[in-house]
Design an enzyme around this catalytic site. Sequence first.
Site, PDB file in Angstrom:
ATOM      1  N   CYS A  63       8.847  24.019 -22.252  1.00  0.00           N
ATOM      2  CA  CYS A  63       7.891  24.148 -21.497  1.00  0.00           C
ATOM      3  C   CYS A  63       7.853  25.877 -22.007  1.00  0.00           C
ATOM      4  O   CYS A  63       9.011  26.778 -22.138  1.00  0.00           O
ATOM      5  CB  CYS A  63       9.106  24.252 -19.744  1.00  0.00           C
ATOM      6  SG  CYS A  63      10.268  23.254 -19.559  1.00  0.00           S
ATOM      7  N   ASN A 122      -1.641  14.421 -22.527  1.00  0.00           N
ATOM      8  CA  ASN A 122      -1.218  14.495 -21.201  1.00  0.00           C
ATOM      9  C   ASN A 122      -1.450  16.249 -21.248  1.00  0.00           C
ATOM     10  O   ASN A 122      -0.783  16.766 -21.787  1.00  0.00           O
ATOM     11  CB  ASN A 122      -0.141  13.902 -20.658  1.00  0.00           C
ATOM     12  CG  ASN A 122       1.086  14.771 -20.563  1.00  0.00           C
ATOM     13  OD1 ASN A 122       1.346  15.182 -19.813  1.00  0.00           O
ATOM     14  ND2 ASN A 122       2.173  13.965 -21.400  1.00  0.00           N
ATOM     15  N   ILE A 133      11.749  13.403 -29.736  1.00  0.00           N
ATOM     16  CA  ILE A 133      11.256  14.663 -29.173  1.00  0.00           C
ATOM     17  C   ILE A 133      10.610  14.297 -28.495  1.00  0.00           C
ATOM     18  O   ILE A 133      10.351  13.418 -27.732  1.00  0.00           O
ATOM     19  CB  ILE A 133      10.342  14.741 -31.405  1.00  0.00           C
ATOM     20  CG1 ILE A 133       8.922  13.505 -31.037  1.00  0.00           C
ATOM     21  CG2 ILE A 133      10.805  15.062 -32.162  1.00  0.00           C
ATOM     22  CD1 ILE A 133       8.358  13.190 -31.620  1.00  0.00           C
ATOM     23  N   ASN A 134      10.149  15.888 -27.790  1.00  0.00           N
ATOM     24  CA  ASN A 134       8.809  16.187 -27.255  1.00  0.00           C
ATOM     25  C   ASN A 134       7.865  16.094 -27.428  1.00  0.00           C
ATOM     26  O   ASN A 134       7.214  15.222 -28.492  1.00  0.00           O
ATOM     27  CB  ASN A 134       8.979  17.576 -25.981  1.00  0.00           C
ATOM     28  CG  ASN A 134       8.512  17.042 -24.963  1.00  0.00           C
ATOM     29  OD1 ASN A 134       7.667  16.904 -24.307  1.00  0.00           O
ATOM     30  ND2 ASN A 134       9.822  17.911 -24.405  1.00  0.00           N
TER      31      ASN A 134
HETATM   32  C1  FMN Z   1       2.798  11.941 -18.908  1.00  0.00           C
HETATM   33  C2  FMN Z   1       3.806  12.056 -19.567  1.00  0.00           C
HETATM   34  C3  FMN Z   1       4.511  12.913 -19.129  1.00  0.00           C
HETATM   35  C4  FMN Z   1       5.821  13.179 -19.197  1.00  0.00           C
HETATM   36  N1  FMN Z   1       6.668  14.715 -19.088  1.00  0.00           N
HETATM   37  C5  FMN Z   1       7.527  14.642 -19.085  1.00  0.00           C
HETATM   38  C6  FMN Z   1       8.751  15.515 -18.416  1.00  0.00           C
HETATM   39  O1  FMN Z   1       8.945  15.785 -17.375  1.00  0.00           O
HETATM   40  N2  FMN Z   1       9.466  16.163 -18.967  1.00  0.00           N
HETATM   41  C7  FMN Z   1      10.045  16.030 -20.464  1.00  0.00           C
HETATM   42  O2  FMN Z   1      10.747  16.565 -20.883  1.00  0.00           O
HETATM   43  N3  FMN Z   1       9.114  14.936 -20.674  1.00  0.00           N
HETATM   44  C8  FMN Z   1       8.561  14.948 -20.333  1.00  0.00           C
HETATM   45  N4  FMN Z   1       7.263  14.029 -21.306  1.00  0.00           N
HETATM   46  C9  FMN Z   1       7.701  13.476 -22.958  1.00  0.00           C
HETATM   47  C10 FMN Z   1       8.136  12.544 -22.977  1.00  0.00           C
HETATM   48  O3  FMN Z   1       9.442  12.625 -21.766  1.00  0.00           O
HETATM   49  C11 FMN Z   1       8.176  11.842 -24.405  1.00  0.00           C
HETATM   50  O4  FMN Z   1       9.576  12.490 -25.036  1.00  0.00           O
HETATM   51  C12 FMN Z   1       7.312  12.095 -25.222  1.00  0.00           C
HETATM   52  O5  FMN Z   1       5.742  11.224 -24.463  1.00  0.00           O
HETATM   53  C13 FMN Z   1       7.400  10.969 -26.434  1.00  0.00           C
HETATM   54  O6  FMN Z   1       7.761   9.679 -25.829  1.00  0.00           O
HETATM   55  P1  FMN Z   1       6.489   8.568 -25.796  1.00  0.00           P
HETATM   56  O7  FMN Z   1       5.761   8.445 -27.191  1.00  0.00           O
HETATM   57  O8  FMN Z   1       7.312   7.646 -26.023  1.00  0.00           O
HETATM   58  O9  FMN Z   1       5.728   8.910 -24.451  1.00  0.00           O
HETATM   59  C14 FMN Z   1       6.062  13.553 -20.775  1.00  0.00           C
HETATM   60  C15 FMN Z   1       5.326  11.971 -21.116  1.00  0.00           C
HETATM   61  C16 FMN Z   1       3.980  11.758 -20.768  1.00  0.00           C
HETATM   62  C17 FMN Z   1       3.531  11.046 -21.286  1.00  0.00           C
END
Ligand code: FMN
Lengths: 284, 284, 310, 310
Positions: D130, D69, D193-194
Amino acid sequence: MSAINARAIQTSAEIISNKKIGAYHHMVFAVDSIGATARPGNFVAISVGGPSSSMILRRAFAIYRASDKGSAGGHIELVVAPHGQGSKWLTSLPLHEKVDMVGPLGTSFGIPTQPARTILVGGGYGSAPLFGLAEILKTRGCRVDMVLGASSAGKIYAPLDGKRSVTSMTITTDDGSAGLHGRVSDALPKLIEENDSEIIYSCGPMAMLEAIQSIADRYGLVHQASVEESMACGIGVCMTCVVPLRGDDGIVRMSRTCIDGPVMDGSSVVWNSKGIIPEGTWGL
Amino acid sequence: MSAINARAIQTSAEIISNKKIGAYHHMVFAVDSIGATARPGNFVAISVGGPSSSMILRRAFAIYRASDKGSAGGHIELVVAPHGQGSKWLTSLPLHEKVDMVGPLGTSFGIPTQPARTILVGGGYGSAPLFGLAEILKTRGCRVDMVLGASSAGKIYAPLDGKRSVTSMTITTDDGSAGLHGRVSDALPKLIEENDSEIIYSCGPMAMLEAIQSIADRYGLVHQASVEESMACGIGVCMTCVVPLRGDDGIVRMSRTCIDGPVMDGSSVVWNSKGIIPEGTWGL
Amino acid sequence: MFDYSTNLGKAQLPNPILTASGCAGSGKELSQFFPLTELGAIVTKSIMLKPRSGRATPRMAETPSGMLNSIGLQGPGIDLFLENDIPWLQSQGARIIVSIAGETVEDYASLARRVRNLPNVIGVEVNISCPNVENRGMVFSCQPDTARAAIENVRRNIGGEIPIFAKLSPDVTDIVSIAREVVNAGADGLALINTVLGMVIDVNTMRPKLAQKTGGLSGPAIRPIAVRAIYQVRAALQKVPIIGMGGVASGKDALELILAGANAVSVGTATFGNPGAAMQIKSELETALIERGFENFVDAVGYAHRMETQ
Amino acid sequence: MFDYSTNLGKAQLPNPILTASGCAGSGKELSQFFPLTELGAIVTKSIMLKPRSGRATPRMAETPSGMLNSIGLQGPGIDLFLENDIPWLQSQGARIIVSIAGETVEDYASLARRVRNLPNVIGVEVNISCPNVENRGMVFSCQPDTARAAIENVRRNIGGEIPIFAKLSPDVTDIVSIAREVVNAGADGLALINTVLGMVIDVNTMRPKLAQKTGGLSGPAIRPIAVRAIYQVRAALQKVPIIGMGGVASGKDALELILAGANAVSVGTATFGNPGAAMQIKSELETALIERGFENFVDAVGYAHRMETQ
Ligand SMILES: Cc1cc2nc3c(=O)[nH]c(=O)nc-3n(C[C@H](O)[C@H](O)[C@H](O)COP(=O)(O)O)c2cc1C
Ligand SMILES: Cc1cc2nc3c(=O)[nH]c(=O)nc-3n(C[C@H](O)[C@H](O)[C@H](O)COP(=O)(O)OP(=O)(O)OC[C@H]3O[C@@H](n4cnc5c(N)ncnc54)[C@H](O)[C@@H]3O)c2cc1C
Ligand SMILES: Cc1cc2nc3c(=O)[nH]c(=O)nc-3n(C[C@H](O)[C@H](O)[C@H](O)COP(=O)(O)OP(=O)(O)OC[C@H]3O[C@@H](n4cnc5c(N)ncnc54)[C@H](O)[C@@H]3O)c2cc1C
Ligand SMILES: Cc1cc2nc3c(=O)[nH]c(=O)nc-3n(C[C@H](O)[C@H](O)[C@H](O)COP(=O)(O)O)c2cc1C
Ligand code: FES
Ligand code: FES
């Protein structure tokens, strides 16, 4: 709780019919609640690929028809093009298989309170939500001129029983293999002029919707367009599916086609914005 | 070309039977070439999960029986425990579905040139390759005492027709729900002594094989063990499936159970080496 | 006629499909499934100076659309490798890229001296994604200075004839700066990417599933990381030959890496699930390129970087 | 009775299941599928000082067992967020962790002043993954000094009451050193993790599929990377509360992160495929823990690190 996704449920829906029609599969799912609450223009989101699927996102499908009755209770019908891995998996499922479904989702087509002269324009499987809409418009005493376009004859989805609710039906194909040789937008001006149309409803690829908007502008018609952007969640939580949309306050915002759409006011959409954020968008 | 994987082919194999028997599925695949060339102890490797599967590795299955004839031509039989995602997917496939299969792979059980008194020991689905072996041993005039163990009765795989080739059959279960209450290793000493056994063939979990080896050592018997390590490729290219094996030169090498096994000389395997490289291993 | 040939520096290959190091055994194991001469080249598993047992088992865990491995460079050492593996590959007529790996900077120098001037060996891949025993086990390619030292030593000892490719780990803050460093140190090209560091915990034993705890993640799961790394490096270093790899399992996957900037593509983990993967990818890629109107493979390399107006 | 509660520094939660930032909208969208009070806490999408349109579309590409994304932190800005989103979440009785994101070090300070002392807000996640506009767009958490500066500014301005969690990017050579740096700078805990930087090339248009070219990889594909990062940081910093995330789609996946060392688990991408994911994971995890004989959730945290002899 809030008004967003207010009628949506997540449920297991049994396939009670799956027939290949031209380039598409017409599929019927037994699903009481969605059958009862869906409105024309709404969509459902279906998990694809089974328990060990590498496809982690749902696929969205416009509801073709919905009913709260039937031999198996409430059901909905979809028109699915076997395109990539997800839709091929779905269309290859046998009868009685169950899928995980979320719906009904998104906005629906606005129905005029007074009988009106309407034109319904669909591209490819974009005709799907128009037939349910046509039925309602017809019962409200509207004139319903339908225009369906596709690349070739096999990709026109226009079942016989669907045509009952339609005042006139025009087909266009890019290759001339059925109906008029050309695009839906080539057929529209004449139809609008002949029938003194008031409202256009449309569903199909973005480029088609954009072309229709410029015709709507030219004739000063209302245009309700069902917009399809790639959707990761379908329920408004991911912000992937946005298009620039001018609000009532005149401000353009990146708006979610899954909850502020798929049906949007065509004149409010900033078309042709793939790859750019239009000047003046809020927060740019 | 080399001698490794010399008979192996990659092919599409049709499921011509799939029956649940106790805790297992007995599955038959039409596959001419593998049916003709497989030997007892060989295995096949099957892709699981379909075209959009998140499971990227094949699953290995010991060949239960193989034949180059039959109404549908050559075929092989497997005994599959629906355990995790891959095996559950496989056992749930309908008749006539095709799977991608590679085989026959690995070493096979050595057959004595003279009639011998043999004991065949299987744990759980580990009985699978032993029945085909028993048939051959029997035609060579061998005495075949079979011992099958499992946690409970439902996990003993011992079909009636399989018992035909067996001189005696002993069952053990951990919970006593069938046969002797205990483990295969509890039953072995008496059988060995009574029948003056010369060779043990075994297939099952590592801990069982290790226990059998110490009994084989005690009585000075040859022990051919079919060893199952987690395999990523099954064809010798990845080095994931190794166990420490003492070569004829006395040197211990990390050896691939997929091509130097699964059937290995039990006295050459350095048992109980999970998580460690034994002292003195070549290249440590 | 479609021209499928490609160049990796001085090396000319009839097609761009290679095996990935450590994923094709010694070659013998695969030769039952297709003739090795059909490959652009076979890349051997990374060879070290001495024989090596590798890590304890379990060495493998399957993950969603990927796998974790901690083989630990098991192998026979350079002497037996030159005695057995290389002559067999030569006898097959295969084009060979030898992969070398060291534990010290000096290891790389010694290995380089051993692998220069071997018939059929058209290049050397220098696997610097290995732990440096002289520096707290830090991976050579994760630090600019150790990456440079290893490559300089290979360059100096191998002579000028044979192209060397530095194989980089993606586990770094800035892969472009490491790429620049090794190119400045004398690498003729790059191999991108090695596996990504990962871990799986067995929820039954409630311990790390691999004996070694961490392992390298490979397979389709990491393809987006490979595409990104190749794209970034190609954008920064426009002329450097790149051997791309990471999760390629189909012709379209290979095409993604090529459009990003790979001059050749190695097939690794896909071979485990499909012994014929390299050949399937070779033919699917050719079809995909022809369908898209390419007449020469080389025109597709880095095509995703073309200007918006083109 | 099984005790499901967990602590994140001073914050006490009835259960360890959170939503991941950016993956639960404003909360309203999900509340149709389950009551938000059932979550340990809802983590809001990262809010910035000013309204933000986010990136151009396409913003999304599906990948094997994952997705990419490039939303680009679309959001209403802190004023409207405090006016609309927070009061609505408060009205639901939800426990809230506010995620903040800045373009400059000063942004973080300003945001910290705005979010201290809000009812129901039990913690602040500081998204430092960021781009830093003052430093060539380098991601804050990819450099020790900028990571430190952002966290110090939040710490100094937020007051001592509310715990702050630094959310780190895995795209670094050494995540442990960054973790140490931000903890020393005043972070009460970490969020790991991010997303992982990746790219997909559309083989039809033959250009990067996302308008922004690169994007963040999430979903099960990256779970082994998340488990590794959490395990490494837990091994180095034994007491620091960790919010774990990355590819959790089932109770067993959550358990993996917890055994590695996470005190709570955020569910991100899984919600896109399954709106009820967080609730399903909550109940599956509870069952899995009870089956394994745990009486208190907290005993499972970091359990994979126990000594071999235990
Ligand atoms: C569509 C999308 C938007 C996200 N927006 C943010 C955000 O605004 N701030 C942030 O810290 N992480 C953001 N993330 C990261 C998620 O919070 C998370 O750290 C990452 O997706 C890994 O976890 P997951 O595999 O369960 O999605 C975003 C992830 C996705 C997929
Ligand atoms: C609101 C909405 C309504 C839809 N209605 C229908 C319908 O009635 N019938 C039908 O056959 N299909 C419909 N689609 C398209 C459908 O959701 C799938 O995108 C399509 O079936 C392709 O999926 P795949 O897995 O087969 O292909 P893949 O190529 O594997 O799709 C991969 C990804 O691309 C995205 N994608 C691909 N094509 C489209 C597209 N045209 N629009 C949006 N995203 C796309 C999908 O989100 C998916 O994540 C609709 C999409 C949306 C957003
Ligand atoms: C030489 C050999 C012969 C085998 N013969 C049979 C047989 O006849 N019948 C049968 O039911 N199964 C057999 N197995 C086990 C089978 O290959 C699968 O491992 C098992 O079906 C579990 O796979 P899954 O996808 O269902 O489970 P998952 O838990 O999803 O398996 C995940 C991974 O764990 C590994 N794994 C799990 N269990 C085992 C195991 N017991 N041995 C080795 N690796 C394992 C697999 O390699 C796989 O990559 C054999 C394995 C080997 C190596
Ligand atoms: C089992 C296994 C062994 C590997 N051994 C080596 C090796 O010896 N040397 C090396 O440079 N890379 C090695 N790699 C990395 C691969 O060459 C390749 O860079 C990586 O796996 C990504 O490609 P893939 O996703 O196609 O496998 C190995 C990978 C695997 C899975
Ligand atoms: S698809 Fe997720 S917000 Fe619209
Ligand atoms: S399973 Fe790959 S070498 Fe044995």
